[in-house]
Design an enzyme around this catalytic site. Structure first.
Site, short mmCIF file in Angstrom:
data_model
loop_
_atom_site.label_atom_id
_atom_site.label_comp_id
_atom_site.label_asym_id
_atom_site.label_seq_id
_atom_site.Cartn_x
_atom_site.Cartn_y
_atom_site.Cartn_z
CG HIS A 263 -26.39 75.45 -29.82
ND1 HIS A 263 -27.09 76.00 -30.86
CD2 HIS A 263 -25.14 75.97 -29.89
CE1 HIS A 263 -26.31 76.82 -31.55
NE2 HIS A 263 -25.11 76.83 -30.98
CG ASP A 325 -22.00 74.97 -31.87
OD1 ASP A 325 -22.31 74.10 -31.03
OD2 ASP A 325 -22.83 75.44 -32.68
CD GLU A 326 -23.35 79.31 -33.26
OE1 GLU A 326 -23.35 80.04 -34.25
OE2 GLU A 326 -24.27 78.49 -33.01
CB THR A 327 -20.39 78.15 -25.39
OG1 THR A 327 -19.02 78.42 -25.67
CG2 THR A 327 -20.74 76.76 -25.85
CD GLU A 358 -16.99 77.34 -31.69
OE1 GLU A 358 -16.79 76.27 -32.31
OE2 GLU A 358 -17.99 78.05 -31.86
#
Ligand code: TNX
Length: 514
Positions: A263, A325-327, A358
């Site tokens: 992000h 998050d969301e890596t 996470e």
């Protein structure tokens, strides 16, 4: 051509002047508000039947905490039009006393025919007691100008304290940027429901929103973009400090988030050395996730340390949120090493690291907090970890999910969430293997890919935010949807008075005039 409309305009004027409008006027409320309309539900309430105290022109206000006293006095003066002098010592009227043992945030509210007394051990408890008192006054107390009254308060005693220490709301100011005044209005709204943390998502692919002196282009260049090419922006340090101070005065701790190592397009666009190939991507205005990553080599650590050091210096609260998050574009081993280092930096700065759940894939610092945003009730790695937990289950607490298929704003990837779904879960028993003793509290995040105005924020947050606030504050023994839906209904006329644009959920028996 304007004269063609004049007859119509004067007709409307006539109708207004004679009161002959189509909608009936709401009746003057003079019955006191019952204790069971307060949101979040109080821990204990004993009304004294037939007893009321009426706020009148001669009512004095004494406050052991000048900040809480002045907030109350300003509000009561606005709507009542009374002078309400401040008393130098506790007197009949309204008294806010620092006395007794009510915990960090608890309070006791006593209403007799002679006056109102709020007792608490700390200013936070007095603030919370004042929020309850506001809701015990007629809804017109929320008006910005003088109202007719009268201003009765039901007699009795309320003793109250929170179930969880952390009750949060998150605002994503990265996908769309919101000016200080909008954030402050949201702080007013959330704090009136005893929410005590505001998590600001300050960076994402679409924009970097906080000035950093050591890396100035983060804000001046990385702050230019937003979703759909909408105007960007960023907070100067003075802006951020103004928000923090406004929040502190309302018992709200700001939790700043710099989302890493994913992000990060806005940061990469500003500084090519943060990428592995040394080439900046362009600014990003889409809504995909999972495609960007800081290059997780050791030199990036300077960037992380510089940014977090400046942020820590501006932030009186105990937490720094480092995202995580969301890596999908970061190798798992690199992710673990990066999140380990970032947490150590936070700890070195004397702060507590917080991150999306996470983070349990990395070594954890003692006391680290993981924010659960999943859609299932199991997360074995989180359960097996030492992390303290904040619950933001996306299918319950995500304020950017649509209420139903007809909601114009928001997303549906975690489902649709009507008021009952936001309310009907128990944070103390939600995640398998995560005992209530590990749960720090709850948070309702509002991601803003589709949200651009304060009206949008309010429409998505109300009435679901009060539902999450009640889960965080009220004893589980009070949990009851029919009762909660009636308590929510009592908020409708208040929101109407405040000009707060809420979702008129068909599940709630809103009264006329709301
Ligand atoms: C997932 S939940 C995200 C955000 C998006 C959101 C949209 C989480 C930690 N990350 O990047 O804005 O979904 O609902």
């Amino acid at each position: 051509m304007i004269h063609r409309w004049l007859p119509l305009v004067s007709l409307v004027f006539l109708a207004l002047a004679t009161g002959a409008s189509a909608a009936p006027r709401p009746p003057v409320v003079s019955k006191p508000v019952p204790y069971d309309s307060v949101v979040p539900a109080v821990a204990s309430a004993v009304p004294a039947p037939g007893v009321t105290y009426e706020i009148a022109a001669a009512t004095t206000i004494y406050g052991a905490d000048a900040g809480v006293r002045d907030l109350l006095a300003r509000q009561l003066r606005r709507a009542t039009g009374f002078t309400l002098p401040v008393a130098p010592t506790p007197a009949a009227g309204i008294a806010l006393l620092l006395s007794g043992s009510f915990g960090d945030e608890g309070y006791q509210l006593d209403v007799t025919a002679g006056g109102i007394t709020i007792r608490a051990s700390a200013a936070a408890g007095l603030f919370n007691g004042v929020q309850t008192l506001r809701q015990l006054l007629p809804p017109s107390i929320e008006a910005s100008g003088r109202q007719p009254g009268p201003w009765p308060v039901q007699g009795g005693r309320i003793t109250d304290h929170p179930r969880f220490a952390y009750r949060g709301a998150m605002l994503d100011v990265a996908r769309h940027f919101f000016p200080v005044a909008v954030v402050e209005r949201y702080i007013d709204e959330i704090s009136s429901y005893k929410i005590n943390h505001l998590h600001l998502h300050l960076s994402d692919d679409q924009g970097w929103r906080i000035a950093v002196e050591s890396w100035p282009r983060l804000a001046t260049f990385g702050g230019r973009s937003a979703v759909d090419g909408d105007p960007g922006g960023y907070y100067t340090k003075a802006d951020y400090q103004a928000v923090v101070a406004y929040a502190v005065a309302r018992n709200v701790t700001v939790v700043p988030e710099i989302d890493m190592p994913g992000h990060v397009t806005a940061a990469l666009a500003a500084y090519p050395e943060l990428t592995c190939d040394g080439r900046s991507p362009p600014l990003y205005t889409g809504t995909e996730v999972g495609f960007s990553s800081l290059c997780t080599r050791a030199s990036t650590e300077t960037f992380v340390r510089d940014v977090l050091t400046e942020l820590a210096a501006l932030t009186p609260g105990p937490y720094l949120h480092i995202g995580g998050d969301e890596t999908e574009s970061t190798k798992p081993a690199d992710y673990a090493a990066f999140m380990d280092r970032a947490q150590r930096i936070v700890a070195d700065l004397g702060k507590t690291p917080m991150a999306w759940h996470e983070v349990v894939n990395a070594p954890l610092q003692p006391g680290a907090v993981a924010q659960y945003w999943g859609t299932t009730r199991e997360h074995p790695a989180l359960a097996a970890s030492t992390a303290k937990v904040i619950l933001s289950p996306a299918g319950r607490a995500y304020l950017d999910m649509k209420y139903d298929s007809g909601t114009g704003l928001g997303a549906t990837w975690a489902g649709t969430i009507e008021a009952d779904a936001a309310y009907d879960w128990n944070p103390g028993r939600y995640l398998d293997g995560v005992d209530e003793s590990r749960v720090l509290g709850v948070e309702a995040p509002l991601w803003t890919e589709t949200i651009t105005t304060i009206g949008d924020i309010e429409h998505m947050a109300f009435p679901r935010l009060p539902a999450i606030a009640e889960l965080g504050w009220s004893p589980w023994s009070t949990h009851d949807w029919p009762a909660f839906s009636r308590r929510l209904a009592a908020q409708g006329p208040r929101w109407h008075t405040l000009g707060l644009d809420y979702h008129q959920s068909p599940q709630v028996p809103w009264p006329p005039g709301s």
